[in-house]
Design a protein around this motif. Structure first.
Motif, PDB file in Angstrom:
ATOM      1  N   THR A   1      19.137  14.923 -20.995  1.00 36.44           N
ATOM      2  CA  THR A   1      18.719  14.965 -19.588  1.00 36.44           C
ATOM      3  C   THR A   1      17.399  15.696 -18.782  1.00 36.44           C
ATOM      4  OG1 THR A   1      20.928  15.200 -18.809  1.00 36.44           O
ATOM      5  CG2 THR A   1      19.605  15.230 -17.468  1.00 36.44           C
ATOM      6  N   GLY A   2      17.707  16.232 -20.044  1.00 33.65           N
ATOM      7  CA  GLY A   2      15.697  16.638 -20.056  1.00 33.65           C
ATOM      8  C   GLY A   2      14.439  16.370 -20.398  1.00 33.65           C
ATOM      9  N   MET A   3      15.067  15.454 -21.201  1.00 36.00           N
ATOM     10  CA  MET A   3      14.063  14.714 -22.708  1.00 36.00           C
ATOM     11  C   MET A   3      13.518  13.192 -21.371  1.00 36.00           C
ATOM     12  SD  MET A   3      12.611  16.722 -23.653  1.00 36.00           S
ATOM     13  CE  MET A   3      11.615  14.702 -24.866  1.00 36.00           C
ATOM     14  N   LEU A   4      14.712  12.451 -20.801  1.00 40.28           N
ATOM     15  CA  LEU A   4      15.144  10.953 -20.063  1.00 40.28           C
ATOM     16  C   LEU A   4      14.402  11.758 -18.649  1.00 40.28           C
ATOM     17  CD1 LEU A   4      15.922   8.454 -19.941  1.00 40.28           C
ATOM     18  CD2 LEU A   4      17.791   9.250 -18.742  1.00 40.28           C
ATOM     19  N   MET A   5      14.058  12.615 -18.507  1.00 40.73           N
ATOM     20  CA  MET A   5      13.664  13.204 -17.044  1.00 40.73           C
ATOM     21  C   MET A   5      12.190  13.487 -17.470  1.00 40.73           C
ATOM     22  SD  MET A   5      15.206  12.396 -14.618  1.00 40.73           S
ATOM     23  CE  MET A   5      16.417  11.802 -15.421  1.00 40.73           C
ATOM     24  N   LEU A   6      11.524  13.504 -18.360  1.00 40.51           N
ATOM     25  CA  LEU A   6      10.655  13.615 -19.119  1.00 40.51           C
ATOM     26  C   LEU A   6       9.947  11.967 -19.621  1.00 40.51           C
ATOM     27  CD1 LEU A   6       8.131  15.226 -19.999  1.00 40.51           C
ATOM     28  CD2 LEU A   6       9.063  15.400 -21.977  1.00 40.51           C
ATOM     29  N   ALA A   7      10.753  11.606 -19.955  1.00 45.84           N
ATOM     30  CA  ALA A   7      10.256   9.697 -20.310  1.00 45.84           C
ATOM     31  C   ALA A   7      10.299   8.784 -18.933  1.00 45.84           C
ATOM     32  CB  ALA A   7      11.481   9.557 -20.426  1.00 45.84           C
ATOM     33  N   PHE A   8      10.877   9.642 -17.891  1.00 42.65           N
ATOM     34  CA  PHE A   8      11.199   8.699 -16.364  1.00 42.65           C
ATOM     35  C   PHE A   8       9.580   9.726 -15.624  1.00 42.65           C
ATOM     36  CE2 PHE A   8      15.525   8.211 -15.782  1.00 42.65           C
ATOM     37  CZ  PHE A   8      15.381   6.863 -16.156  1.00 42.65           C
ATOM     38  N   VAL A   9       8.708  10.481 -16.150  1.00 41.75           N
ATOM     39  CA  VAL A   9       7.358  11.331 -15.725  1.00 41.75           C
ATOM     40  C   VAL A   9       6.390  10.415 -16.025  1.00 41.75           C
ATOM     41  CG1 VAL A   9       6.130  13.314 -15.634  1.00 41.75           C
ATOM     42  CG2 VAL A   9       8.160  13.362 -15.343  1.00 41.75           C
ATOM     43  N   PHE A  10       6.536  10.218 -17.751  1.00 39.84           N
ATOM     44  CA  PHE A  10       5.717   9.790 -18.391  1.00 39.84           C
ATOM     45  C   PHE A  10       5.646   7.930 -17.944  1.00 39.84           C
ATOM     46  CE2 PHE A  10       6.214  12.510 -22.376  1.00 39.84           C
ATOM     47  CZ  PHE A  10       4.497  12.387 -22.708  1.00 39.84           C
ATOM     48  N   GLN A  11       6.798   7.156 -17.683  1.00 42.08           N
ATOM     49  CA  GLN A  11       6.661   6.116 -17.265  1.00 42.08           C
ATOM     50  C   GLN A  11       5.690   6.298 -15.774  1.00 42.08           C
ATOM     51  OE1 GLN A  11      10.925   4.816 -15.476  1.00 42.08           O
ATOM     52  NE2 GLN A  11      10.752   3.096 -16.582  1.00 42.08           N
ATOM     53  N   SER A  12       6.114   6.894 -14.971  1.00 45.25           N
ATOM     54  CA  SER A  12       5.439   6.876 -13.571  1.00 45.25           C
ATOM     55  C   SER A  12       4.103   7.129 -13.878  1.00 45.25           C
ATOM     56  CB  SER A  12       6.402   8.551 -12.924  1.00 45.25           C
ATOM     57  OG  SER A  12       5.726   8.410 -11.658  1.00 45.25           O
ATOM     58  N   LEU A  13       3.489   8.591 -14.550  1.00 50.79           N
ATOM     59  CA  LEU A  13       2.287   8.293 -14.819  1.00 50.79           C
ATOM     60  C   LEU A  13       1.944   7.011 -15.153  1.00 50.79           C
ATOM     61  CD1 LEU A  13       2.374  11.942 -15.610  1.00 50.79           C
ATOM     62  CD2 LEU A  13       1.967  11.455 -14.126  1.00 50.79           C
ATOM     63  N   ALA A  14       2.400   6.185 -15.862  1.00 50.92           N
ATOM     64  CA  ALA A  14       1.294   5.309 -16.522  1.00 50.92           C
ATOM     65  C   ALA A  14       0.884   4.256 -15.509  1.00 50.92           C
ATOM     66  CB  ALA A  14       1.982   4.887 -17.660  1.00 50.92           C
ATOM     67  N   VAL A  15       2.101   4.415 -14.443  1.00 49.83           N
ATOM     68  CA  VAL A  15       2.041   3.267 -13.525  1.00 49.83           C
ATOM     69  C   VAL A  15       0.425   4.084 -12.488  1.00 49.83           C
ATOM     70  CG1 VAL A  15       2.678   2.227 -11.704  1.00 49.83           C
ATOM     71  CG2 VAL A  15       3.301   2.039 -13.954  1.00 49.83           C
ATOM     72  N   ARG A  16       1.191   5.446 -11.750  1.00 44.18           N
ATOM     73  CA  ARG A  16       0.436   5.911 -11.032  1.00 44.18           C
ATOM     74  C   ARG A  16      -0.592   6.056 -11.181  1.00 44.18           C
ATOM     75  NH1 ARG A  16       2.771   6.393  -6.507  1.00 44.18           N
ATOM     76  NH2 ARG A  16       5.239   5.814  -6.118  1.00 44.18           N
ATOM     77  N   LYS A  17      -1.424   6.326 -12.259  1.00 47.92           N
ATOM     78  CA  LYS A  17      -2.442   6.833 -13.343  1.00 47.92           C
ATOM     79  C   LYS A  17      -3.498   5.670 -14.090  1.00 47.92           C
ATOM     80  CE  LYS A  17      -3.285  10.388 -10.932  1.00 47.92           C
ATOM     81  NZ  LYS A  17      -4.470  10.802  -9.493  1.00 47.92           N
TER      82      LYS A  17
END
Length: 477
Positions: A52-68
């Motif tokens: 769960t923790g690392m999946l959330m981190l993967a989602f953060v990477f996914q979001s940042l790749a698009v937002r920034k």
């Protein structure tokens, strides 16, 4: 990397880089590592927390790749943009030094594997083991100097090759699985109360972090992506696939052997489990797969290390000399420093009592620092609503929750590892800060802000305490 190779990475290639970076030494050591700490019930809790923790981190990477999309140099650029130059340096240095420690772990495990047939290699940290590892280290070094593109091609081939023995292991052990044996192992032999199980789980936490290191593999090379959205897709899909493999490799052995038998196996314990099921050929097959896997992971991580230091120089966080590329487009100066540090770590393993465990857990502790900063940056964007101006509130709220969970997870993983690894990390960060100081002086800029100076002072104090603890024996390597 040369201009000819820019913008050529497809989503499947980047997913292969994520899988190739994550599937290395760790997965082959999971059965005994978990059996030493807990049974299937504790293992399930550990993987639920880590997954769960690392999946959330993967989602953060996914979001940042698009937002920034402008922050295209990987993990440290998020920390720099969100928290300032020195914090950005800490993320870059932590990722780089942790990756160098991870490469050292690979060599220790290779020689420990060969040590079953060649006793002079012992547990992977004898003088002959270090000497032969050094030969491999510098052989790969000079191969990479010939061109990153060639090395990346080899990595794609190795990624496929090393998955085969893992899949075969899962199929064979699943066919031999005995439900009654699994039930007998289920509680892990503890008192069956909540505190006992959670104590068991805690002992597995840094191991779960280690096997997930590499989740940022696509992000580091994101500037070469054909489509920025592919970076996030590759990160999440690669993570989910590897998570499934990790869970199966951990749990299935409890259905073919008793926990004490698994716990007593030498590393790589996956070889011992398969040998118990099918005979000697199983150990040989897994050991061969491990060597291919680890060498491939080492290749991937050497590329990631050099790229991280190279791009950090472009952002003025380390001296400009590390931005030099040779005639093949390889960041050669960064590569030389990377492999020199791995060589130093290899020599130091001679003096470590438990070299594999030490390098594995210190790698996790070092890498958790940049992970925490990335998660914190994702949380900061969602909290301040930066980049969310035209998005619906529902999306922002969802990503705010993701950021909170990822930040809390990485923070508590650092605490779970214990103060020993925090102090050892300080011993690396304190002298490493010299790179940042030189970089700032090259630009004739003020070295630290007041807050950064306080942080650096705390790191120096931690380093002094750590060194004193090593000298007095309070910390034993």
């Amino acid at each position: 990397m040369s201009t000819e190779s820019q913008q050529h990475l497809t989503r499947t290639t980047m997913m292969g880089m994520v899988v190739g970076s994550m599937v290395g030494a760790g997965i082959f050591s999971l059965p005994a590592t978990f059996a030493n700490a807990t049974g299937p019930f504790g293992a399930l809790i550990a993987w639920c927390i880590a997954g769960t923790g690392m999946l959330m981190l993967a989602f953060v990477f996914q979001s940042l790749a698009v937002r920034k999309p402008d922050l295209d140099a990987g993990i440290f650029t998020y920390a720099k943009d969100g928290f300032g130059n020195y914090i950005g340096f800490m993320a870059a240095f932590g990722f780089w030094a942790g990756s160098c420690l991870g490469n050292t772990t690979y060599f220790v495990l290779i020689k420990s594997t060969l040590g079953a047939a060649i006793p002079v290699f012992g547990e992977g940290n004898t003088i002959p083991a270090v000497a032969s590892s050094s030969v491999i280290l510098w052989s790969i070094h000079f191969m990479i100097l010939r061109g990153v593109k060639q090395a990346a091609t080899i990595n794609r081939i190795v990624t496929v090759a090393k998955i085969i023995p893992i899949i075969l292991f899962i199929i064979i052990v699943a066919m031999a699985f005995k439900k009654d044996l699994f039930v007998d192992n289920f509680w892990g032999g503890g008192d069956y109360n909540f505190s006992d199980v959670m104590s068991q789980v805690r002992r597995t936490m840094l191991v779960t972090v280690f096997v997930f290191i590499g989740v940022e593999g696509a992000s580091v090379f994101s500037r070469y992506a054909k489509n920025r959205a592919d970076v996030g897709w590759a990160t999440v899909m690669g993570f989910i696939g590897v998570l499934c493999l990790m869970i199966l490799v951990t749990l299935l052995p409890y259905g073919v052997l008793m926990r004490p038998e698994i716990a007593s196996m030498r590393q790589p314990s996956m070889a011992g489990v398969l040998q118990a099921v099918v005979g000697t050929w199983g150990a040989i097959f897994v050991s061969a797969g491990l060597i291919v896997s680890v060498l491939g992971a080492y290749l991937a991580w050497t590329l990631l290390c050099a790229e991280a230091l190279f791009t950090a120089s472009k952002y003025d966080l380390v001296p400009k000399v590390f931005g030099h590329e040779n005639q093949n487009g390889v960041p050669s100066t960064a590569l030389w420093l990377t492999n020199s540090l791995v060589q130093i770590f290899l020599i130091l393993t001679i003096f470590a009592r438990y070299a594999f465990d030490l390098t594995l857990e210190l790698t996790s502790a070092m890498t958790l620092i940049p992970y925490l900063l990335v998660a914190g940056y994702g949380l900061k964007l969602a909290f301040t609503r930066e980049t969310y101006e035209s998005d619906p509130a529902r999306l922002r709220n969802r990503e705010l929750i993701v950021g909170i969970i990822a930040t809390l997870y990485t923070f508590f993983m650092i605490l779970a590892g214990g103060m020993v690894y925090v102090l050892l990390a300080c011993i690396l960060f304190a002298p490493g800060t010299l790179l940042f100081v030189v970089a700032r002086r090259e630009l004739n800029l003020r070295t630290f802000t007041r807050t950064e100076l306080i942080l650096f002072s705390a790191i120096v104090v931690g380093a002094i305490i750590g060194i004193y603890s090593l000298v007095t024996g309070a910390i034993v390597l």
